[in-house]
Design an enzyme around this catalytic site. Structure first.
Site, short mmCIF file in Angstrom:
data_model
loop_
_atom_site.label_atom_id
_atom_site.label_comp_id
_atom_site.label_asym_id
_atom_site.label_seq_id
_atom_site.Cartn_x
_atom_site.Cartn_y
_atom_site.Cartn_z
N SER A 267 0.77 -1.17 0.00
CA SER A 267 0.07 0.03 0.48
C SER A 267 0.81 1.01 -0.19
CB SER A 267 -0.57 -0.30 1.14
OG SER A 267 -0.07 0.47 2.45
N LYS A 268 0.43 1.84 -0.77
CA LYS A 268 1.09 3.24 -0.63
C LYS A 268 1.31 4.09 0.73
CE LYS A 268 2.14 7.32 -3.07
NZ LYS A 268 3.43 7.55 -4.15
N ARG A 269 0.11 3.91 1.21
CA ARG A 269 0.06 4.36 2.80
C ARG A 269 1.41 4.16 3.89
NH1 ARG A 269 -3.54 3.30 7.18
NH2 ARG A 269 -3.48 0.59 6.17
N ASP A 277 5.85 6.13 -8.64
CA ASP A 277 7.35 6.03 -8.04
C ASP A 277 8.10 4.82 -9.17
OD1 ASP A 277 6.63 6.96 -5.99
OD2 ASP A 277 5.49 5.63 -4.69
#
Length: 500
Positions: A267-269, A277
């Site tokens: 997850s990006k989080r 990216d």
RNA sequence: GGCCCGGUGGUCAAGCGGCUAAGACACCGCCCUUUCACGGCGGUAACACGGGUUCGAUUCCCGUCCGGGUCACCA
């Protein structure tokens, strides 16, 4: 309230029939998760493999999470990855709009239809209303109570905000998934689900079912995190009396947390890389797509061992049966391997074009030929972002210690190196033709004359020219790019260093 | 915690009742070689555990353990 059945008949009449239709339905968050990209790819491949249509739909029903330009990120990502859509917000299509907020009236009408059929009901939730300001919709203990039709209509007329909930019947619900098989759950596990939110927009689940139906979607492809809400879908399809599509749930893409070593959903989080990216780090879209295709799917039959696929090959080979049930971990090392291969597969010109901006980050001196440097780099980098550090010595000879001149395998030490440089300098100085072959020939000839290994002569020269133990290309290649004057200047510096 | 889904080397994975259990990444050697790479060759390493079913289980069933997902007016 009066239900206009003619309107519904018209909507139903528009639904395309025949042929596979799949859809990718991202919500515009501003970036593409690796897991989402994989889902998009599988969805695309299922449609293309069957000669069907691939549709792009934007799920923007969460007003609180709207991100500017996020839709453009989705378009750009999909185009770069070769996932072209046949119908979508920008290209249109027979069952538009393809943006959910532009379809709000549809959902409302269908929700009301369910109320009319007695399968859903209005509820007025004071707690939610008061919480609306803070944007914090906590689950109320006793959130709603079903009202009679008359009471509900009176409340609606009075302008009170409301939600529409579906009544979940008793019993069990079984649904079939193409990769997981039959799954049965007790309806007691399910709450009366909200169909229409108090802001008038549908919930994800409801919008999905309505849109998938109205858009004639035959295969609903999505992440396994939706597996447990799938029974609710069936209940919705059954309530409307609609045909249930083929479900294809794809296992999650996990990642091994570099800090804790724990495996968890990517997850990006948590700082895990998104597609954007990866591109920024110098990964090629095709490499990412190829790698991701194999993350949770494997080809069968006589191509079971193939690992490099063009998009057309993927389309031909892809089958739902090859999708795996267990979650798979994203492995940056293996992506590196794929990327390195794709980088090497580029023509020298293509590679130079990709590499030049990265080379110029540290090599500002235009006298140094970027294409020649790129040629040295092509077999030596896994990611384009590896480049700047590898070629920094061209512009600025690093501070380096005399110990670099000592190398066991090349049979060199300080004395030997000094002697080699002394012998080499006049030879190179007298060279008119500063070409690869010319330099190489002169050096090999000298080594033979001195009766030393090529490496014994080359090592000190390369160290003097680059000031680094490891360089892309050898002494000849580096000197050639540096030019005669700069090479001789650096050799002088080297000899001074060795003289102590 | 309830429910759901998984479990073949460190990772991706083939296998779909009988195999010396593929292949790839990573790792380790060797060769090639003007460093490092690239390329070539070779090596270490796996069916979570316990019961069944069966002549025979990695494969089928059950339990245990472990991992993941999900329980929103988010998607």
């Amino acid at each position: 309230m009066a239900i206009d059945m003619k309107w519904f008949d018209e909507m139903e009449g528009r639904i395309p029939r025949g042929g596979v239709r799949t859809r990718f339905a991202p919500s515009p968050t501003g970036y593409m998760h690796v897991g989402n990209l994989r889902t998009a790819l599988y969805t695309y491949l299922i449609a293309r493999h069957a000669g069907g249509r691939f549709i792009l739909r934007i799920e923007d029903t969460d007003q609180g999470r709207l991100v500017e330009d996020a839709v453009d990120v989705i378009y750009a990502t999909m185009r770069r990855c070769g996932l072209t859509w046949d119908e979508g917000p920008d290209v249109g299509g027979p069952v538009g709009s393809y943006i959910q907020t532009e379809r709000r009236d549809f959902y409302k009408k269908y929700a009301e239809l369910l109320v009319e059929k007695g399968l859903a009901y209005y509820c007025f939730c004071d707690k939610a209303e008061s919480a609306e300001d803070s944007g914090n919709f906590e689950r109320a203990e006793d959130p709603c109570r079903a009202l009679s039709k008359e009471e509900a209509e009176a409340n609606v007329a009075a302008g009170r905000s409301y939600v529409i909930r579906q009544r979940i019947p008793e019993g069990t619900t079984t649904f079939h998934d193409a990769v997981y098989g039959d799954i049965t759950v007790d309806n007691a596990e399910l709450d009366d689900q909200i169909l229409l939110k108090s802001d008038g927009l549908p919930t994800y689940n409801f919008a999905n079912v309505v849109d998938d139906h109205l858009m004639g979607i035959t295969h609903v492809v999505r992440g396994a995190e939706y597996l447990s809400s799938a029974p609710k879908y069936n209940l919705l399809y059954e309530a409307f009396g609609w045909e249930i599509p083929t479900y294809v749930h794809c296992s999650s893409v996990m990642i091994n947390d570099p800090e804790t070593g724990a495996v968890r959903k990517m997850s990006k989080r948590h700082g895990d890389p998104s597609y954007e990216d990866l591109v920024a780090q110098g990964y090629l879209s095709h490499a990412v797509v190829n790698y991701v295709a194999l993350l949770g799917w494997a080809p069968h039959g006589d191509i079971a061992e193939q690992e490099f696929f063009t998009m057309d090959e993927l389309i031909a080979a892809f089958d739902i049966a090859g999708i795996s049930k267990s979650p798979s971990a994203f492995d940056m090392e293996k992506l590196n391997y794929f990327n390195a291969n794709y980088l090497r597969g580029l023509s020298p010109e293509e590679f130079a074009r990709e590499a030049e901006p990265w080379i110029r980050r540290t090599v500002k001196n235009e006298a140094y030929d970027a294409a020649a440097i790129a040629a040295l780099l092509q077999a030596r980098c896994e990611r384009l972002s590896d480049i700047p550090e590898k070629v920094d010595f061209f512009d600025a000879l690093p501070e380096y210690g005399a110990d670099l001149y000592t190398n066991k395998k090349s049979k060199t030490n300080s004395e030997v190196s000094l002697e080699m440089l002394k012998q080499t300098a006049p030879v190179l100085s007298g060279l008119d033709d500063w070409s690869q072959d010319s330099i190489h020939g002169a050096l090999v000839g000298l080594a033979e004359k001195l009766g030393v290994k090529n490496a014994t002569l080359m090592w000190p020269l390369r160290i003097a020219a680059a000031g680094k133990a490891v360089t892309p290309g050898g002494a000849v290649e580096i000197c050639r790019i540096l030019g005669k004057d700069e090479t001789l200047r650096r050799m002088e510096l080297g000899m001074e260093k060795l003289n102590g």
